[in-house]
Design a protein around this motif. Structure first.
Motif, PDB file in Angstrom:
ATOM      1  N   ASN A   9       0.606  -1.097  -0.387  1.00  0.00           N
ATOM      2  CA  ASN A   9       0.098  -0.008   0.001  1.00  0.00           C
ATOM      3  C   ASN A   9       0.693   1.363  -0.393  1.00  0.00           C
ATOM      4  O   ASN A   9       2.037   1.590   0.921  1.00  0.00           O
ATOM      5  N   TYR A  11       0.520   5.491   0.486  1.00  0.00           N
ATOM      6  CA  TYR A  11      -1.041   7.020   0.495  1.00  0.00           C
ATOM      7  C   TYR A  11       0.257   7.831   0.545  1.00  0.00           C
ATOM      8  O   TYR A  11       1.353   8.112   0.698  1.00  0.00           O
ATOM      9  N   ARG A  33      -0.900  -1.014  -4.827  1.00  0.00           N
ATOM     10  CA  ARG A  33      -2.586  -0.419  -4.494  1.00  0.00           C
ATOM     11  C   ARG A  33      -2.117   1.099  -4.037  1.00  0.00           C
ATOM     12  O   ARG A  33      -1.765   1.524  -2.926  1.00  0.00           O
ATOM     13  N   VAL A  66      -9.774   1.843   3.498  1.00  0.00           N
ATOM     14  CA  VAL A  66      -9.453   1.570   4.879  1.00  0.00           C
ATOM     15  C   VAL A  66      -8.051   0.479   4.890  1.00  0.00           C
ATOM     16  O   VAL A  66      -7.301   0.038   5.943  1.00  0.00           O
ATOM     17  N   GLU A  67      -7.554  -0.390   3.517  1.00  0.00           N
ATOM     18  CA  GLU A  67      -6.188  -1.225   3.764  1.00  0.00           C
ATOM     19  C   GLU A  67      -5.273  -0.206   4.416  1.00  0.00           C
ATOM     20  O   GLU A  67      -4.390  -0.727   4.723  1.00  0.00           O
ATOM     21  N   ALA A  70      -5.850  -0.247   7.785  1.00  0.00           N
ATOM     22  CA  ALA A  70      -5.602  -1.094   8.610  1.00  0.00           C
ATOM     23  C   ALA A  70      -4.140  -1.751   8.707  1.00  0.00           C
ATOM     24  O   ALA A  70      -4.134  -3.316   9.289  1.00  0.00           O
ATOM     25  N   ASN A  71      -3.400  -1.227   8.094  1.00  0.00           N
ATOM     26  CA  ASN A  71      -2.180  -2.089   6.956  1.00  0.00           C
ATOM     27  C   ASN A  71      -1.315  -1.164   7.628  1.00  0.00           C
ATOM     28  O   ASN A  71      -0.757  -0.415   6.453  1.00  0.00           O
ATOM     29  N   GLN A  74       2.586  -2.380   6.712  1.00  0.00           N
ATOM     30  CA  GLN A  74       2.592  -2.714   5.379  1.00  0.00           C
ATOM     31  C   GLN A  74       1.592  -1.401   4.481  1.00  0.00           C
ATOM     32  O   GLN A  74       1.821  -1.356   2.502  1.00  0.00           O
ATOM     33  N   THR A  75       1.939  -0.136   4.657  1.00  0.00           N
ATOM     34  CA  THR A  75       2.058   0.890   4.349  1.00  0.00           C
ATOM     35  C   THR A  75       3.456   2.395   4.134  1.00  0.00           C
ATOM     36  O   THR A  75       3.503   2.411   5.225  1.00  0.00           O
TER      37      THR A  75
END
Length: 474
Positions: A9, A11, A33, A66-67, A70-71, A74-75
């Motif tokens: 992920n 962002y 993502r 959400v991903e 919640a992670n 991994q982000t």
């Protein structure tokens, strides 16, 4: 190997920035993502959304996908300096312990292990880096590029190398703002200019020049520094032993070993011959006009020569180059009338742009619409802005575009306007600029200039002038 494979992920805080969006596209293309926040909807954020990237425009933790929420482990969060300190999402991500890195740090990660060509300078780096990427790509050199503008030939700010070559060269802009370029360790570095800028960060020009010294000191052993003759020459003293230095400029009278002669303006083209230490290239035809662009192309050509691109390949590639959006971009042409748009936001850039316009259209009446960018830049360079804008017959000023800054007492567009010596000058709103374009035809050349949101005027002025000059349908 993907240096950020541990982060499925990614962002982005400020995903709509031109440099940020190039990174977002890279992550998207490499299977991550990707999602992000930005303040406003723009054509660029709409393009990212169409490419499958999720973007929201409200500063709210609940809007973070959400991903991502919640992670944490991994982000990866990528941050632009334009995000304000009181941003709620940024505060929450910090409190939760996310791995947050500046765009420049991520760029440093992605270029590590690659042959890196970094283009630095207080102005000229976007055009020059796009030229380097275009010349290499056109000549068949497998390479990637992260650009600070939309290259017309690529229709993107990102060029991806063909798979299977983990060491394909990478072309990047090396941004001096907040010393971002110190994350890079290039094989080839171009320095286009070291004029005073970003004094809100550096305080004075000497501190800015010192950061360029630090940058060129990071050129890898056996690498090359390509240095504009107008830049502060003391930075060349900072390179490591064995780094080659090639100085460039428009004329041999200025002392550089890489230079142009036989420069002529023909229509929208500038034609010239290149003379340099890696061989001469005659009869180059550049369809993106401007003496400053001839100079930028000299630097780009010698990079291509260092990567074994031959003279005939260079001639074809230069002729095919179509520039960067908002860099001397012709919007409407109609016989003796023309409308051109440019991103110039520093006095030196404006001076170079307007002198080139004058060379292309001698004796034509020139109206310039200018939007200052940043209160600090306006405060620091008001006399320089006034002098360069006074090359026009008529100057229309918009209010200052604040970007990341809060207003400064006494700093308004009037600070520049009061010092302009052009025959006509005024302060107008965008609505008044549009109304004037519809109501009068007293100009031959219209130029919109600036780095803020003045580009919002471009499609509307295009429609107005297309109808008036060409009889086009709205």
């Amino acid at each position: 190997m993907n240096p950020v494979a541990a982060f499925p992920n990614v962002y982005f805080l400020g995903i709509g920035g031109i440099g940020m969006s190039a990174l977002a596209r890279w992550f998207q293309a490499n299977g991550h993502r990707v999602s992000g926040y930005d303040k406003t909807v723009t054509p660029l954020t709409e393009a990212l959304t169409a490419e499958g990237i999720q973007i929201h425009y409200d500063d709210a933790v609940a809007s973070i996908p959400v991903e991502v929420r919640a992670n944490r482990a991994q982000t990866l969060v990528v941050l632009t300096p334009a995000i304000p300190q009181d941003h709620r999402e940024w505060a929450w991500l910090r409190e939760q312990g996310y791995d947050i890195r500046k765009r420049s740090q991520v760029l440093g990660l992605l270029t590590a292990g690659h042959y890196t060509i970094a283009v630095a300078g207080t102005h000229g780096k976007t055009t020059t880096s796009s030229m380097v990427a275009h010349l290499l790509h056109h000549a068949g050199v497998n390479c990637s590029a992260f650009l600070g503008g939309i290259a017309v030939n690529l229709e993107s700010n990102l060029l991806l190398a063909r798979p299977g070559d983990p060491h394909a060269p990478v072309v990047v802009e090396a941004d001096e703002y907040d010393r971002s370029f110190l994350t890079l360790h290039p094989d080839i570095a171009i320095v286009t200019s070291t004029d005073a800028d970003h004094l809100d960060i550096y305080g004075n020009k000497e501190a800015l020049v010192d950061s360029f010294r630090q940058f060129v000191a990071q050129i890898k052993p056996g690498g090359t520094l390509i240095l504009n003759h107008t830049a502060d020459q003391s930075i060349a003293e900072a390179v490591a032993e064995g780094v080659r230095i090639i100085r460039y400029g428009l004329s041999p009278d200025q002392g550089p070993e890489l230079y142009a002669d036989q420069i002529t303006a023909q229509g929208h083209q500038f034609r010239f011959d290149l003379h340099g230490p890696l061989g001469d290239v005659p009869q180059l035809a550049l369809a993106v006009p401007g003496y400053h662009n001839v100079e930028n192309m000299l630097a780009a050509c010698v990079v291509a020569q260092l990567l074994q691109v031959g003279a005939e390949q260079l001639q074809r590639a230069v002729a095919a180059y179509r520039g960067v959006k908002r860099r001397f971009e012709f919007i409407v042409t109609a016989g003796e009338k023309v409308y051109v748009d440019d991103y110039a936001h520093h006095p030196r850039e404006i001076d170079a742009f307007l002198r080139s316009v004058r060379a292309l259209y001698p004796g034509k009446r020139l109206r310039v619409v200018f939007q200052p960018h940043l209160f600090t830049r306006t405060r620091d360079f008001a006399p320089g802005f006034a002098e360069s804008l006074s090359l026009a017959d008529e100057v229309v000023m918009l209010d200052i575009y604040p970007a990341r800054e809060l207003p400064l007492e006494g700093v308004t567009s009037e600070l520049i306007l009061s010092q302009i010596t052009a025959p006509q000058k005024s302060l107008q709103t965008k609505a008044q600029v549009l109304a004037a374009a519809e109501a009068d035809d007293t100009f031959d050349v219209l130029a919109t200039v600036g780095a803020g949101d003045i580009d919002q005027l471009v499609p509307r002025l295009r429609n107005i002038l297309d109808i008036r000059w060409n009889g086009a349908e709205a």
